[in-house]
Scaffold this active site. Structure first.
Site, short mmCIF file in Angstrom:
data_model
loop_
_atom_site.label_atom_id
_atom_site.label_comp_id
_atom_site.label_asym_id
_atom_site.label_seq_id
_atom_site.Cartn_x
_atom_site.Cartn_y
_atom_site.Cartn_z
N GLU A 53 -4.47 1.69 -6.77
CA GLU A 53 -4.87 2.64 -6.04
C GLU A 53 -4.03 3.86 -6.41
OE1 GLU A 53 -6.64 1.07 -1.80
OE2 GLU A 53 -4.37 0.65 -2.21
N HIS A 55 0.65 -1.19 0.04
CA HIS A 55 -0.19 0.16 0.09
C HIS A 55 0.86 1.25 0.09
CE1 HIS A 55 -2.88 3.02 1.39
NE2 HIS A 55 -3.91 2.11 0.95
#
Length: 258
Positions: A171, A99
């Site tokens: 993302e 992430h």
């Protein structure tokens, strides 16, 4: 023509939820279990709540449980870390890796991401590989190459037969967090289609300022198998609403494929 697919919908709680709050969320899922049929739903609690969520969640409620991070070594003197085997032992079946917050705040690199992806597969876990370009790369038109490079490096330690075991979450950094802006379907379509066609992972998910208002449109982007949602899914009622939207998208995809 569309294609039949299982639509994914999931959320990471990041550094949120006490054990009581985690159990209350699970109780909400159980109460709405019929909405989960036909959707591959998942939740990713903090490490402290994984076991509690697993214990609270009945076996017949189809929700996968993940972990937000794990080390690539099976054991050792790594203070503060947990291994892939440890998170599997407490009930996780997938693990979030790479992430942008981990890359920014904790120094994760493409090399450590690749080590973790390989370790997750070796431990029988599904890696959820997160990738995405910063705003400057997007402004320069380099997002597709940037993301392709991230994925290639993240998968570099896997044998070819294992590539299909990875779920990729696109993302874009400019679309996530408190200051992120909602992406328009046309902005993400080239990247989503590239990921699906070039890497052929188990699924390609989109994440970044997803909510009930834009979920259906984002799910309609070619190459998109589901959504990885942030704060908009931390309330169980909102999560269930997103699940319902995903279920509708799944049914529409099956109808289009006929």
């Amino acid at each position: 023509m569309g294609r039949a697919r299982m639509t994914w919908i999931g959320t990471s709680w990041k550094m949120n939820k006490t054990l009581a709050e985690a159990r209350a969320f699970v109780d909400g899922l159980v109460a709405a279990r019929s909405a989960l049929d036909g959707v591959r739903a998942f939740v990713i609690p903090a490490h402290t709540a994984i076991a509690a969520v697993r214990e609270r969640l009945p076996a017949d409620v189809p929700v996968l449980i993940g972990a937000q991070n794990a080390h690539w070594e099976p054991a050792g003197a790594y203070t503060g870390e947990v291994s892939m085997g440890m998170i599997a032992d407490v009930g996780a079946t997938l693990v979030e890796i790479g992430h942008s917050e981990r890359r920014q705040h904790f120094g994760e690199t493409d090399e450590t991401v690749a080590l973790k992806v390989a370790a997750a597969v070796a431990a029988g876990l599904t890696p959820l590989l997160c990738v995405g370009e910063p705003a400057g790369v997007r402004a320069a038109g380099g997002e597709t190459d940037w993301v392709a490079g991230q994925v290639s490096r993240g998968l570099s330690r896997l044998a070819t037969p294992d590539l299909h075991k990875v779920v990729v979450a696109y993302e874009p950094v400019w679309a996530i967090g408190d200051l992120g802006r909602e992406a328009q379907p046309y902005e993400i379509a080239p990247v989503m289609e590239m990921l699906s066609a070039r890497f052929r992972p188990a699924a390609v998910l989109y994440g970044g300022s997803v909510n009930r208002r834009n979920a259906a449109a984002l799910l309609g982007v070619p190459g998109t198998d589901g959504l990885f949602v942030g704060r908009a899914a931390w309330d169980v009622a909102e999560f269930i609403e997103l699940v319902r939207i995903a279920a509708c998208a799944c049914h529409e995809g099956r109808a289009d494929a006929r």
